[in-house]
Design a protein around this motif. Structure first.
Motif, PDB file in Angstrom:
ATOM      1  N   MET A 159       0.833  -1.183   0.077  1.00  0.00           N
ATOM      2  CA  MET A 159      -0.016   0.107   0.061  1.00  0.00           C
ATOM      3  C   MET A 159       1.058   1.232   0.029  1.00  0.00           C
ATOM      4  O   MET A 159       1.838   1.501   0.825  1.00  0.00           O
ATOM      5  CB  MET A 159      -1.032  -0.036   1.170  1.00  0.00           C
ATOM      6  N   SER A 160       0.417   2.189  -0.839  1.00  0.00           N
ATOM      7  CA  SER A 160       1.204   3.447  -0.870  1.00  0.00           C
ATOM      8  C   SER A 160       0.880   4.270   0.382  1.00  0.00           C
ATOM      9  O   SER A 160       0.249   4.109   1.036  1.00  0.00           O
ATOM     10  CB  SER A 160       0.835   4.337  -2.044  1.00  0.00           C
ATOM     11  N   SER A 161       2.034   5.364   0.284  1.00  0.00           N
ATOM     12  CA  SER A 161       1.766   6.146   1.641  1.00  0.00           C
ATOM     13  C   SER A 161       1.384   7.500   1.394  1.00  0.00           C
ATOM     14  O   SER A 161       1.242   7.835   0.186  1.00  0.00           O
ATOM     15  CB  SER A 161       3.253   6.352   2.426  1.00  0.00           C
ATOM     16  N   ILE A 162       0.921   8.064   2.271  1.00  0.00           N
ATOM     17  CA  ILE A 162       0.202   9.429   2.026  1.00  0.00           C
ATOM     18  C   ILE A 162       1.364  10.622   3.033  1.00  0.00           C
ATOM     19  O   ILE A 162       2.194  10.035   3.921  1.00  0.00           O
ATOM     20  CB  ILE A 162      -1.129   9.888   2.697  1.00  0.00           C
ATOM     21  N   ARG A 163       1.327  11.671   2.915  1.00  0.00           N
ATOM     22  CA  ARG A 163       2.104  12.876   3.229  1.00  0.00           C
ATOM     23  C   ARG A 163       1.168  13.839   3.715  1.00  0.00           C
ATOM     24  O   ARG A 163       0.628  14.497   2.886  1.00  0.00           O
ATOM     25  CB  ARG A 163       3.188  13.103   2.238  1.00  0.00           C
ATOM     26  N   PHE A 164       1.282  14.464   5.035  1.00  0.00           N
ATOM     27  CA  PHE A 164       0.517  15.542   5.370  1.00  0.00           C
ATOM     28  C   PHE A 164       1.267  16.101   6.363  1.00  0.00           C
ATOM     29  O   PHE A 164       2.145  16.019   6.949  1.00  0.00           O
ATOM     30  CB  PHE A 164      -0.856  15.182   5.838  1.00  0.00           C
ATOM     31  N   PHE A 165       0.767  17.579   6.305  1.00  0.00           N
ATOM     32  CA  PHE A 165       1.510  18.646   7.437  1.00  0.00           C
ATOM     33  C   PHE A 165       0.316  18.656   8.792  1.00  0.00           C
ATOM     34  O   PHE A 165      -0.932  18.615   8.307  1.00  0.00           O
ATOM     35  CB  PHE A 165       1.431  19.758   7.061  1.00  0.00           C
ATOM     36  N   HIS A 166       1.106  18.694   9.885  1.00  0.00           N
ATOM     37  CA  HIS A 166       0.106  18.466  11.226  1.00  0.00           C
ATOM     38  C   HIS A 166       0.659  19.628  11.860  1.00  0.00           C
ATOM     39  O   HIS A 166       1.727  19.759  12.559  1.00  0.00           O
ATOM     40  CB  HIS A 166       0.231  17.176  11.973  1.00  0.00           C
ATOM     41  N   CYS A 167      -0.236  20.518  11.948  1.00  0.00           N
ATOM     42  CA  CYS A 167      -0.099  21.643  12.968  1.00  0.00           C
ATOM     43  C   CYS A 167      -1.315  22.062  13.727  1.00  0.00           C
ATOM     44  O   CYS A 167      -2.449  21.675  13.633  1.00  0.00           O
ATOM     45  CB  CYS A 167       0.381  23.063  12.003  1.00  0.00           C
ATOM     46  N   ALA A 168      -1.124  23.097  14.711  1.00  0.00           N
ATOM     47  CA  ALA A 168      -2.211  23.226  15.578  1.00  0.00           C
ATOM     48  C   ALA A 168      -1.783  24.670  16.207  1.00  0.00           C
ATOM     49  O   ALA A 168      -0.683  25.159  16.270  1.00  0.00           O
ATOM     50  CB  ALA A 168      -2.350  22.364  16.894  1.00  0.00           C
ATOM     51  N   ASP A 169      -2.653  25.151  16.934  1.00  0.00           N
ATOM     52  CA  ASP A 169      -2.647  26.383  17.869  1.00  0.00           C
ATOM     53  C   ASP A 169      -1.701  27.629  16.910  1.00  0.00           C
ATOM     54  O   ASP A 169      -0.833  27.901  17.599  1.00  0.00           O
ATOM     55  CB  ASP A 169      -1.686  25.884  19.156  1.00  0.00           C
ATOM     56  N   LEU A 170      -2.139  28.097  16.022  1.00  0.00           N
ATOM     57  CA  LEU A 170      -1.656  29.076  15.406  1.00  0.00           C
ATOM     58  C   LEU A 170      -1.815  30.304  15.940  1.00  0.00           C
ATOM     59  O   LEU A 170      -0.916  31.183  16.155  1.00  0.00           O
ATOM     60  CB  LEU A 170      -2.331  29.355  14.006  1.00  0.00           C
ATOM     61  N   HIS A 171      -2.860  30.767  16.884  1.00  0.00           N
ATOM     62  CA  HIS A 171      -3.114  32.030  17.607  1.00  0.00           C
ATOM     63  C   HIS A 171      -2.864  32.999  16.873  1.00  0.00           C
ATOM     64  O   HIS A 171      -2.193  33.858  17.107  1.00  0.00           O
ATOM     65  CB  HIS A 171      -2.384  31.717  18.965  1.00  0.00           C
ATOM     66  N   LEU A 172      -3.399  33.139  15.583  1.00  0.00           N
ATOM     67  CA  LEU A 172      -3.121  34.336  14.882  1.00  0.00           C
ATOM     68  C   LEU A 172      -3.528  35.557  15.442  1.00  0.00           C
ATOM     69  O   LEU A 172      -4.694  35.563  15.943  1.00  0.00           O
ATOM     70  CB  LEU A 172      -3.938  34.216  13.435  1.00  0.00           C
ATOM     71  N   ASP A 173      -2.918  36.667  15.326  1.00  0.00           N
ATOM     72  CA  ASP A 173      -2.859  37.927  16.054  1.00  0.00           C
ATOM     73  C   ASP A 173      -3.081  38.110  17.486  1.00  0.00           C
ATOM     74  O   ASP A 173      -3.650  38.663  18.030  1.00  0.00           O
ATOM     75  CB  ASP A 173      -4.315  38.456  15.507  1.00  0.00           C
ATOM     76  N   SER A 174      -2.250  37.231  18.027  1.00  0.00           N
ATOM     77  CA  SER A 174      -1.845  36.952  19.326  1.00  0.00           C
ATOM     78  C   SER A 174      -1.312  38.471  20.025  1.00  0.00           C
ATOM     79  O   SER A 174      -0.602  39.170  19.196  1.00  0.00           O
ATOM     80  CB  SER A 174      -0.754  36.224  19.999  1.00  0.00           C
ATOM     81  N   GLU A 206       4.886  11.217   7.111  1.00  0.00           N
ATOM     82  CA  GLU A 206       4.676  10.351   5.921  1.00  0.00           C
ATOM     83  C   GLU A 206       3.952   9.098   6.661  1.00  0.00           C
ATOM     84  O   GLU A 206       4.525   8.633   7.413  1.00  0.00           O
ATOM     85  CB  GLU A 206       5.866  10.067   5.247  1.00  0.00           C
ATOM     86  N   LEU A 207       2.723   8.660   6.069  1.00  0.00           N
ATOM     87  CA  LEU A 207       1.967   7.537   6.782  1.00  0.00           C
ATOM     88  C   LEU A 207       1.686   6.494   5.934  1.00  0.00           C
ATOM     89  O   LEU A 207       0.949   6.794   4.839  1.00  0.00           O
ATOM     90  CB  LEU A 207       0.866   8.315   7.423  1.00  0.00           C
ATOM     91  N   SER A 208       1.940   5.317   6.103  1.00  0.00           N
ATOM     92  CA  SER A 208       1.071   4.281   5.495  1.00  0.00           C
ATOM     93  C   SER A 208       0.562   3.502   6.684  1.00  0.00           C
ATOM     94  O   SER A 208       0.562   3.440   7.905  1.00  0.00           O
ATOM     95  CB  SER A 208       2.073   3.532   4.713  1.00  0.00           C
ATOM     96  N   LYS A 209      -0.059   2.238   6.246  1.00  0.00           N
ATOM     97  CA  LYS A 209      -0.916   1.351   7.322  1.00  0.00           C
ATOM     98  C   LYS A 209       0.441   0.824   7.926  1.00  0.00           C
ATOM     99  O   LYS A 209       1.243   0.110   7.494  1.00  0.00           O
ATOM    100  CB  LYS A 209      -1.506   0.299   6.496  1.00  0.00           C
ATOM    101  N   GLY A 210       0.390   1.104   9.323  1.00  0.00           N
ATOM    102  CA  GLY A 210       1.471   0.457  10.184  1.00  0.00           C
ATOM    103  C   GLY A 210       2.697   1.136  10.443  1.00  0.00           C
ATOM    104  O   GLY A 210       3.751   0.601  11.107  1.00  0.00           O
ATOM    105  N   GLN A 211       2.712   2.029   9.559  1.00  0.00           N
ATOM    106  CA  GLN A 211       4.203   2.903   9.606  1.00  0.00           C
ATOM    107  C   GLN A 211       4.110   4.165   9.450  1.00  0.00           C
ATOM    108  O   GLN A 211       3.274   4.706   8.582  1.00  0.00           O
ATOM    109  CB  GLN A 211       5.214   2.100   8.598  1.00  0.00           C
ATOM    110  N   ALA A 212       4.770   5.041  10.258  1.00  0.00           N
ATOM    111  CA  ALA A 212       4.744   6.772   9.964  1.00  0.00           C
ATOM    112  C   ALA A 212       6.359   7.106  10.222  1.00  0.00           C
ATOM    113  O   ALA A 212       6.983   6.388  11.080  1.00  0.00           O
ATOM    114  CB  ALA A 212       3.950   7.125  11.107  1.00  0.00           C
TER     115      ALA A 212
END
Length: 403
Positions: free
Chosen positions: A1-16, A234-240
């Motif tokens: 099975m091929s893998s996927i790739r994504f960015f994971h971010c959180a808590d930007l708090h724009l205009d703090s 980078e994520l596939s089934k069972g591996q990241a």
């Protein structure tokens, strides 16, 4: 099975608003006020360059429930930039920018999907594979219930399952409880990756499957030291596999300065300047707290003849024409190497009383300060860790006074 790739971010708090830091020079404060936007733009630039399959933004995109027009406009333009490259973005709103707030809404482009208040699964189709992303947005500021119980268990073993959850670990006394969960709760869902938000410290809670807090993308106060950013997954089934990508526009950090064998004021100024210059070369712009250590009896007189505030002013003047700016927020002098504290019955009784105070008693003692009509607005709520540090600092200062 091929893998996927994504960015994971959180808590930007724009205009703090960066409370309590308005004493910076105007050019430095402007850079600081824009730092959340600059860090966000770094995220956008990296995405355009790297072309991930999608981006997850897990809560607190904005700093407050009344999202500023400027913050929304900048976010909307960033999403439009990603739309030009067909990069999907899945967002959820957290306790700071919950759905019950009042704001003038901007229309986001079609590449952006937002989680509703009720738990929902959004499916992306990537190279013939289904990617099921489950999450929710905060309906109101405080969610005390365990929302993870509403997440469906993964049943399609051919698909990749990702959970988005803005919340905190149940029983963690260092943070207020929001949408609490346990590691066992998350593992029971059989997901391939858990994308967390809310805690501003970057940490990997579990490796297989990965359960990850990316932290926030830009520091906002002294509790958020170090380089901030997001994870490239980078994520596939069972591996990241994961790679941290820095985004901080202004780095907050404590700098230790070794003052061994320092005798004269010019020597002290030189070693501090060298330490700041080293920081600037490595990180660029920053706010720093200098921690002067290895002070001996001879160097101690430097701080008896001149107040710390005067030292800070002189060091700031030396740095004012340097670029990028590094602002010295404060100096701490560690005199522990020359401590000659001798316990007495009176001093030990006071120290025992301080250490026996409960958290509630500590808060009661500090109540007048925190209820002050002006000062109280600039103070964050005290955590268990804050109270622990206050006890430590009080004991240290008390012992110095009894030398």
């Amino acid at each position: 099975m091929s893998s996927i790739r994504f960015f994971h971010c959180a808590d930007l708090h724009l205009d703090s608003p960066f409370k309590g830091m308005s004493d910076l020079p105007s050019h430095a404060f402007k850079r600081l006020r824009n730092s959340t936007f600059d860090a966000f733009q770094q995220l956008i630039n990296d995405a355009i360059q790297e072309r991930p399959d999608f981006i997850l933004i897990v809560g607190d995109l904005y700093d407050g429930e009344e999202r500023s027009l400027r913050a929304q406009q900048i976010f909307q333009k960033g999403m439009e930039q990603l739309a030009l490259y067909n990069i999907p973005v899945i967002i959820s709103y957290g306790n700071h920018d919950h759905l019950s707030g009042k704001w003038t809404r901007f229309s986001l482009p079609s590449n952006v999907q937002a989680m509703p208040a009720e738990t929902k699964t959004i499916t992306l189709h990537i190279r013939g594979m289904n990617v099921n992303i489950t999450g929710f947005s905060y309906r109101e500021r405080h969610i005390p219930q365990a929302m993870v119980q509403s997440y469906p268990a993964a049943t399609d073993r051919e698909a990749i399952h990702i959970g988005m959850l803005h919340g905190s670990i149940r029983g963690d006394a260092t943070h207020d409880v929001y949408a609490p969960f346990t590691i066992e709760d998350l593992l029971s869902k059989q997901y391939d990756y858990w994308a967390l938000g809310h805690i501003h410290k970057r940490q990997i809670l579990y490796e297989n499957p990965m359960i990850v807090y990316p932290g926030n993308i830009q520091s906002r106060h002294r509790k958020e030291l170090g380089v901030k950013g997001f994870y490239d997954i980078e994520l596939s089934k069972g591996q990241a596999t994961y790679n941290f990508r820095p985004a901080s526009a202004v780095v907050f950090e404590e700098i230790e300065v070794d003052c061994e064998k320092i005798l004269h004021a010019n020597d002290l100024l030189k070693v501090c300047a060298e330490a700041i210059d080293g920081f600037r070369k490595e990180y660029g712009a920053g706010l720093v707290w200098l921690h002067l250590k290895n002070i001996d009896e001879r160097a101690r007189t430097l701080f008896e003849d001149a107040q710390l505030a005067e030292w800070v002013d002189i060091m700031r003047e030396e740095q004012e024409n340097e670029t990028p700016f590094v602002w010295i927020q404060a100096i701490a002098v560690d005199l522990s190497s020359i401590s000659h504290y001798k316990p007495t019955f009176a001093s030990e009784s006071v120290l025992q009383a301080i250490n026996e105070w409960s958290d509630d008693e500590m808060k009661e003692i500090l109540k007048e300060l925190y209820q002050h009509p002006k000062a109280g607005r600039y103070l964050d709520e005290l955590t268990t860790e804050d109270l622990k540090n206050l006890r430590f600092d009080a004991e240290h200062l008390f012992k110095l006074g009894f030398q």
